[in-house]
Design an enzyme around this catalytic site. Structure first.
Site, PDB file in Angstrom:
ATOM      1  N   LYS A  73      -7.315   3.601  16.007  1.00  0.00           N
ATOM      2  CA  LYS A  73      -5.980   3.177  16.453  1.00  0.00           C
ATOM      3  C   LYS A  73      -5.242   4.239  17.272  1.00  0.00           C
ATOM      4  O   LYS A  73      -4.473   3.906  18.161  1.00  0.00           O
ATOM      5  CB  LYS A  73      -5.117   2.781  15.248  1.00  0.00           C
ATOM      6  N   ASP A 109       1.732  -4.362  14.496  1.00  0.00           N
ATOM      7  CA  ASP A 109       1.820  -4.245  13.029  1.00  0.00           C
ATOM      8  C   ASP A 109       3.262  -4.394  12.514  1.00  0.00           C
ATOM      9  O   ASP A 109       3.531  -5.147  11.588  1.00  0.00           O
ATOM     10  CB  ASP A 109       1.258  -2.904  12.560  1.00  0.00           C
TER      11      ASP A 109
HETATM   12  P1  NAP Z   1      -1.600   6.535   6.050  1.00  0.00           P
HETATM   13  O1  NAP Z   1      -1.251   6.662   7.483  1.00  0.00           O
HETATM   14  O2  NAP Z   1      -2.709   7.348   5.496  1.00  0.00           O
HETATM   15  O3  NAP Z   1      -0.254   6.856   5.196  1.00  0.00           O
HETATM   16  C1  NAP Z   1      -0.294   6.862   3.798  1.00  0.00           C
HETATM   17  C2  NAP Z   1       1.085   7.159   3.234  1.00  0.00           C
HETATM   18  O4  NAP Z   1       1.020   7.039   1.818  1.00  0.00           O
HETATM   19  C3  NAP Z   1       1.608   8.563   3.532  1.00  0.00           C
HETATM   20  O5  NAP Z   1       3.002   8.524   3.663  1.00  0.00           O
HETATM   21  C4  NAP Z   1       1.210   9.332   2.262  1.00  0.00           C
HETATM   22  O6  NAP Z   1       2.103  10.399   1.939  1.00  0.00           O
HETATM   23  C5  NAP Z   1       1.397   8.274   1.210  1.00  0.00           C
HETATM   24  N1  NAP Z   1       0.525   8.542   0.059  1.00  0.00           N
HETATM   25  C6  NAP Z   1      -0.826   8.520   0.042  1.00  0.00           C
HETATM   26  N2  NAP Z   1      -1.279   8.845  -1.186  1.00  0.00           N
HETATM   27  C7  NAP Z   1      -0.184   9.092  -1.950  1.00  0.00           C
HETATM   28  C8  NAP Z   1       0.013   9.495  -3.305  1.00  0.00           C
HETATM   29  N3  NAP Z   1      -1.043   9.684  -4.132  1.00  0.00           N
HETATM   30  N4  NAP Z   1       1.276   9.655  -3.752  1.00  0.00           N
HETATM   31  C9  NAP Z   1       2.335   9.469  -2.924  1.00  0.00           C
HETATM   32  N5  NAP Z   1       2.219   9.094  -1.630  1.00  0.00           N
HETATM   33  C10 NAP Z   1       0.973   8.912  -1.145  1.00  0.00           C
HETATM   34  O7  NAP Z   1      -1.959   5.031   5.663  1.00  0.00           O
HETATM   35  P2  NAP Z   1      -1.544   3.673   6.418  1.00  0.00           P
HETATM   36  O8  NAP Z   1      -2.504   3.431   7.515  1.00  0.00           O
HETATM   37  O9  NAP Z   1      -0.093   3.690   6.696  1.00  0.00           O
HETATM   38  O10 NAP Z   1      -1.885   2.581   5.299  1.00  0.00           O
HETATM   39  C11 NAP Z   1      -1.204   2.561   4.074  1.00  0.00           C
HETATM   40  C12 NAP Z   1      -1.467   1.268   3.310  1.00  0.00           C
HETATM   41  O11 NAP Z   1      -1.050   0.162   4.090  1.00  0.00           O
HETATM   42  C13 NAP Z   1      -2.921   0.990   2.968  1.00  0.00           C
HETATM   43  O12 NAP Z   1      -2.942   0.480   1.647  1.00  0.00           O
HETATM   44  C14 NAP Z   1      -3.332  -0.075   3.939  1.00  0.00           C
HETATM   45  O13 NAP Z   1      -4.336  -0.928   3.435  1.00  0.00           O
HETATM   46  C15 NAP Z   1      -2.041  -0.839   4.101  1.00  0.00           C
HETATM   47  N6  NAP Z   1      -1.935  -1.567   5.391  1.00  0.00           N
HETATM   48  C16 NAP Z   1      -1.670  -2.896   5.365  1.00  0.00           C
HETATM   49  C17 NAP Z   1      -1.520  -3.589   6.550  1.00  0.00           C
HETATM   50  C18 NAP Z   1      -1.251  -5.076   6.539  1.00  0.00           C
HETATM   51  O14 NAP Z   1      -1.397  -5.721   7.573  1.00  0.00           O
HETATM   52  N7  NAP Z   1      -0.839  -5.635   5.430  1.00  0.00           N
HETATM   53  C19 NAP Z   1      -1.610  -2.912   7.783  1.00  0.00           C
HETATM   54  C20 NAP Z   1      -1.859  -1.535   7.773  1.00  0.00           C
HETATM   55  C21 NAP Z   1      -2.022  -0.859   6.557  1.00  0.00           C
HETATM   56  P3  NAP Z   1       1.900  11.892   2.551  1.00  0.00           P
HETATM   57  O15 NAP Z   1       2.538  11.883   3.922  1.00  0.00           O
HETATM   58  O16 NAP Z   1       2.625  12.750   1.571  1.00  0.00           O
HETATM   59  O17 NAP Z   1       0.422  12.141   2.603  1.00  0.00           O
END
Ligand code: NAP
Length: 282
Positions: A73, A109
């Protein structure tokens, strides 16, 4: 079942690694069938080292467009001819349209999340106070899409520096719209209590670790709030169940997935598809 393919069928696909579990082919092919469009949507496994060749093939093979998923992405941006300003802000592209060999990148998104809010809950973000848990890729997409309409956006994240950076960027788009803080403490729970919409964008609670939850107390929940999780596996996370038990409305992540697909479909085909046609494929 795919409709019959002939010499004029247009091709769309999703580029990622892995792509085997994506719901996009089922969603888009259902929409082509519903509207009797001569398109087909296929999964395209492309390793990171092959991304440049994969993008060139979109032009060579005259694809109508592609969706882009993990891990491409961000890295695809430098390979495109043009990038929509919202996708530039977000720093990620999930949809690429091929117009006569010119590739333009979009990010659907965040607007997909807003489409789901309206379609599933009849809720507009206009004038709402929103708290976003997380400051990663999907938090950015949702927050930049909300920035034009929401009254206020609070970004709460484990790494507070990352939350502050996102809030500062949102404030450059619309002065005063955003603030940032940690995902704990009295002030945080007070902000949560005052929020109209709360959105979990962290992966905590996603299968297979469905026992996880981004928060360990829910005293802040009140009826009248809408509590959302963008996780769609499972359909109801513990975060949603705890909020629902205290009288809040809840929404899971399947709607955002459908919403981003519907907006991509419109970019690829120039046609509108009813929300439920894609939503029921997830
Ligand atoms: P990402 O860029 O890796 O961001 C993850 C976020 O979660 C960061 O803010 C991270 O905090 C936080 N985090 C991760 N582990 C944590 C923990 N143990 N405790 C507290 N905070 C934590 O991920 P993303 O791409 O945004 O995706 C996140 C979620 O959204 C996934 O579950 C994905 O499947 C879902 N998603 C859904 C859709 C949909 O269409 N429904 C679309 C995209 C993504 P830090 O900054 O502190 O690391």
């Amino acid at each position: 079942m795919i409709m019959s393919i002939n010499g004029t069928t247009r091709i769309v696909g999703v580029i990622g690694s892995p792509v085997a579990h994506t719901a996009s082919p089922a969603m888009h092919n259902a929409a082509y069938r519903a509207l009797s469009l001569n398109y087909v949507y296929v999964p395209l496994l492309v390793a990171p080292a092959d991304l440049r060749d994969g993008v060139a093939a979109i032009k060579t093979l005259h694809f109508a467009g592609i969706n882009v998923t993990i891990p491409h992405k961000e890295s695809i941006i430098s390979l495109l001819d043009e990038v929509d300003p919202l996708a530039v802000e977000i720093g990620a592209v999930n949809t690429v349209v091929n117009q006569g060999g010119r590739l333009t990148g979009y990010n659907t998104d965040g607007n997909g999340f807003i489409l789901a809010l309206k379609a599933e809950k009849g809720v507009s973000p206009k004038g709402k106070r929103v708290t976003v848990l997380g400051a990663g890729g999907s938090a950015k997409a949702i927050a930049f899409s909300l920035a034009a309409e929401a009254e206020h956006i609070h970004i709460a994240n484990r790494s507070t520096g990352r939350a502050a950076e996102l809030a500062a960027r949102l404030n450059r788009v619309r002065a005063g719209v955003a603030a940032a803080g940690p995902m704990e403490g009295e002030a945080f729970f007070s902000v949560l209590h005052q929020s109209d919409i709360v959105i979990n964008t962290t992966p905590l609670g996603m299968a297979p670790d469905t026992s996880q939850c981004p928060l360990n107390q829910f005293d802040w929940v009140r009826p009248g709030q809408l509590v959302c999780d963008i996780i769609y596996k499972p359909a109801q996370t513990i975060f949603m169940a705890e909020a629902a038990a205290r009288g809040a409305a809840v929404m899971g992540g399947a709607g955002m997935l459908a919403g981003q697909g519907i907006l991509g479909f419109e970019l690829f085909t120039g046609r509108n598809v009813p929300y439920d046609v894609m939503r029921k494929e997830i």
